[in-house]
Write an enzyme that holds these catalytic residues in place. Structure first.
Site, PDB file in Angstrom:
ATOM      1  N   ASP A 190      23.443  56.869   0.630  1.00  0.00           N
ATOM      2  CA  ASP A 190      23.928  57.086   1.993  1.00  0.00           C
ATOM      3  C   ASP A 190      23.691  55.813   2.787  1.00  0.00           C
ATOM      4  O   ASP A 190      22.566  55.308   2.840  1.00  0.00           O
ATOM      5  CB  ASP A 190      23.206  58.268   2.642  1.00  0.00           C
ATOM      6  CG  ASP A 190      23.640  58.476   4.086  1.00  0.00           C
ATOM      7  OD1 ASP A 190      24.789  58.914   4.301  1.00  0.00           O
ATOM      8  OD2 ASP A 190      22.839  58.179   4.996  1.00  0.00           O
ATOM      9  N   GLU A 282      29.588  56.774  -0.467  1.00  0.00           N
ATOM     10  CA  GLU A 282      30.572  57.395   0.413  1.00  0.00           C
ATOM     11  C   GLU A 282      31.611  56.367   0.847  1.00  0.00           C
ATOM     12  O   GLU A 282      31.320  55.176   0.966  1.00  0.00           O
ATOM     13  CB  GLU A 282      29.887  58.001   1.638  1.00  0.00           C
ATOM     14  CG  GLU A 282      29.008  57.027   2.388  1.00  0.00           C
ATOM     15  CD  GLU A 282      28.228  57.671   3.507  1.00  0.00           C
ATOM     16  OE1 GLU A 282      28.653  58.755   3.964  1.00  0.00           O
ATOM     17  OE2 GLU A 282      27.214  57.102   3.928  1.00  0.00           O
ATOM     18  N   CYS A 335      23.289  71.755   3.824  1.00  0.00           N
ATOM     19  CA  CYS A 335      21.917  71.830   3.327  1.00  0.00           C
ATOM     20  C   CYS A 335      21.925  71.516   1.839  1.00  0.00           C
ATOM     21  O   CYS A 335      22.638  72.166   1.057  1.00  0.00           O
ATOM     22  CB  CYS A 335      21.331  73.215   3.581  1.00  0.00           C
ATOM     23  SG  CYS A 335      19.663  73.426   2.904  1.00  0.00           S
ATOM     24  N   CYS A 338      20.381  74.914  -0.190  1.00  0.00           N
ATOM     25  CA  CYS A 338      21.073  76.194  -0.324  1.00  0.00           C
ATOM     26  C   CYS A 338      22.565  76.108  -0.081  1.00  0.00           C
ATOM     27  O   CYS A 338      23.292  77.065  -0.368  1.00  0.00           O
ATOM     28  CB  CYS A 338      20.464  77.234   0.629  1.00  0.00           C
ATOM     29  SG  CYS A 338      20.766  76.879   2.384  1.00  0.00           S
ATOM     30  N   CYS A 354      17.731  73.503   8.243  1.00  0.00           N
ATOM     31  CA  CYS A 354      18.687  74.481   7.725  1.00  0.00           C
ATOM     32  C   CYS A 354      18.676  75.729   8.598  1.00  0.00           C
ATOM     33  O   CYS A 354      17.616  76.233   8.986  1.00  0.00           O
ATOM     34  CB  CYS A 354      18.346  74.819   6.269  1.00  0.00           C
ATOM     35  SG  CYS A 354      19.522  75.976   5.512  1.00  0.00           S
ATOM     36  N   CYS A 359      16.068  79.870   3.592  1.00  0.00           N
ATOM     37  CA  CYS A 359      15.833  78.515   3.058  1.00  0.00           C
ATOM     38  C   CYS A 359      14.846  77.756   3.924  1.00  0.00           C
ATOM     39  O   CYS A 359      13.761  77.380   3.496  1.00  0.00           O
ATOM     40  CB  CYS A 359      17.158  77.758   2.955  1.00  0.00           C
ATOM     41  SG  CYS A 359      16.976  76.049   2.417  1.00  0.00           S
ATOM     42  N   ASP A 366      19.203  61.528   6.602  1.00  0.00           N
ATOM     43  CA  ASP A 366      19.827  60.605   5.648  1.00  0.00           C
ATOM     44  C   ASP A 366      19.501  60.978   4.208  1.00  0.00           C
ATOM     45  O   ASP A 366      20.350  60.849   3.320  1.00  0.00           O
ATOM     46  CB  ASP A 366      19.373  59.173   5.935  1.00  0.00           C
ATOM     47  CG  ASP A 366      19.824  58.685   7.302  1.00  0.00           C
ATOM     48  OD1 ASP A 366      20.849  59.197   7.793  1.00  0.00           O
ATOM     49  OD2 ASP A 366      19.156  57.814   7.879  1.00  0.00           O
TER      50      ASP A 366
END
Length: 434
Positions: A190, A282, A335, A338, A354, A359, A366
């Site tokens: 990232d 990305e 998340c 989950c 989250c 969860c 990041d």
């Protein structure tokens, strides 16, 4: 299948004599002039006659220009760099007609790069001594690193930067570049500003405990010095010698920043490629992001595009796989434990919490995005090349880029299983790396 030998360019500084500097400066000017003349003639031929000129036509025109009194100075330099300029123009038009680049533009003396390219017929290389056409003495090159054993340059490019430093680049075949042993690991990357990159898992000696590589911010380190020399430049009169000296100081300050940044990116990308078999990054719209005036300088200094370029060719050299996740994938809002997706997530929120009570994940924003990027990239290896992420294989082939859509098809996303997936297979692909 036999692997093709990789061609690499080895760049060195050299110190020319006064005669060599004068000849090379004339060569740079002649290369720029021939390029502009050929471009103007191709424009005229299409505008007046609707006729396309190609390299052979412009090469014949070059011979005619040399015979005229107006352009007789073209005969004072080697003909090979002039022919190469025509080949570069032909390549520029092919890129334009192939919709890979914009229409070729005329070269300016103030803005264009001062360079000349020599092929084997215009230089000789023997026992570490490089001599160019129409030069009595070899170049005084600073051999900062040796060429590959037994390598013979196929192309030599001589250039001079804005700071007045001379460089020579030798294109050689490097048999030492071979695929590395299978590392068996994958990493999600990232990109950011406070942390240049955040990895899906921390790496000893490269990142901190969270997996972050702190952005060195090379431009900010020299910002005071750069501002000082730019103020001096603004006070000088146009056309004066003092202004030329001040412009030289500004160029040296910019070169220092660029070299430090490039060195850091080379060290970072080499470490990532050596330690990981699959690297997932990305796709960022950097051209659009720099329109933000408050962040333009920081984004430009981070140089995300150059980081991606280095990863692409190094993965191709060393047999690694680079996967580029689509820019519309909401990696920051999902998340990583989950799969619950947030509706809104402000940029100021640096910690991901989250919303799923079962969860309750609390993680650095990041790091959470890096894990989601890795999960999306690994899904490509399961679902094939038809998913949204773009994949760069070791052979350099890239999947076709699709039109942006808010929901990713065929790979894990916040809305649940994609087309052709079961609930269990979707969960396995999303959460296997969480």
């Amino acid at each position: 299948m036999a692997r093709e030998t990789v061609k690499r360019a080895f760049k060195y500084r050299f110190h020319p004599t006064d005669e060599q500097a004068a000849l090379l400066s004339r060569t740079f000017g002649c290369v720029r002039k021939v390029y502009n003349l050929a471009l103007a003639e191709r424009d005229r031929a299409w505008r007046d006659e609707e006729r396309r000129l190609r390299y052979g036509d412009t090469s014949a025109l070059l011979t005619e220009w040399k015979r005229t009194e107006e352009y007789a100075y073209l005969r004072e330099v080697s003909c090979v760099p002039l022919q190469q300029a025509l080949r570069h123009l032909q390549a520029a038009f092919e890129g334009f007609f192939g919709k890979r680049s914009k229409y070729p533009r005329f070269k300016s003396k103030k803005r264009a790069r001062a360079s000349a390219e020599y092929t084997r017929s215009a230089f000789s290389y023997r026992d570490g001594r490089l001599s160019l056409a129409k030069m009595a003495e070899p170049l005084d090159i600073v051999w900062s690193r040796p060429l590959p054993e037994g390598a013979q340059p196929s192309t030599v490019t001589v250039s001079m930067d804005r700071a007045g430093r001379w460089f020579v680049s030798l294109l050689c075949e490097d048999a030492s570049v071979r695929p590395l042993p299978d590392a068996g690991t994958a990493v999600g990357v990232d990109m950011g500003l406070s942390s240049l990159v955040t990895l899906s898992a921390p790496v000893s000696g490269l990142t901190d405990e969270q997996g972050k590589v702190i952005n060195p911010r090379h431009a900010e380190g020299d910002l005071k010095r750069l501002a000082k020399v730019q103020r001096r430049l603004a006070r000088k009169s146009e056309g004066s010698r003092n202004r030329a000296k001040a412009k030289h100081c500004v160029a040296r300050a910019h070169a220092r920043i660029a070299y430090r940044r490039r060195d850091f990116l080379h060290r970072l990308t080499t470490r990532l490629v050596r330690d990981n078999q699959t690297i997932v990054i990305e796709d960022l719209a950097v051209r659009n992001m720099v329109r933000n005036r408050s962040l333009a300088r920081a984004i430009s200094d981070a140089s995300w595009a150059e980081l991606r370029t280095m990863l692409e060719y190094k993965c191709q050299w060393y047999g690694r796989t680079l996967v580029v996740v689509d820019r519309w994938h909401p990696s920051s809002k999902i998340c990583s434990a989950c799969g619950t997706a947030k509706t809104l997530l402000a940029l100021s929120e640096r910690t991901f919490r989250c919303d799923n009570a079962a969860c309750g994940l609390i993680l650095d924003r990041d790091v959470n995005a890096a894990r989601n990027i890795l999960a999306a990239g690994l899904a490509v290896t399961v679902c094939g090349d038809g998913g949204r992420p773009q994949r760069n294989s070791p052979g350099g082939r890239r999947s076709t880029k699709q039109k942006p859509r808010p929901v990713m098809a065929g790979i894990p996303g916040p809305s649940g299983p994609g087309e052709g997936q079961t609930e269990n297979s979707w969960k396995a692909m999303v959460f296997s790396t969480g």
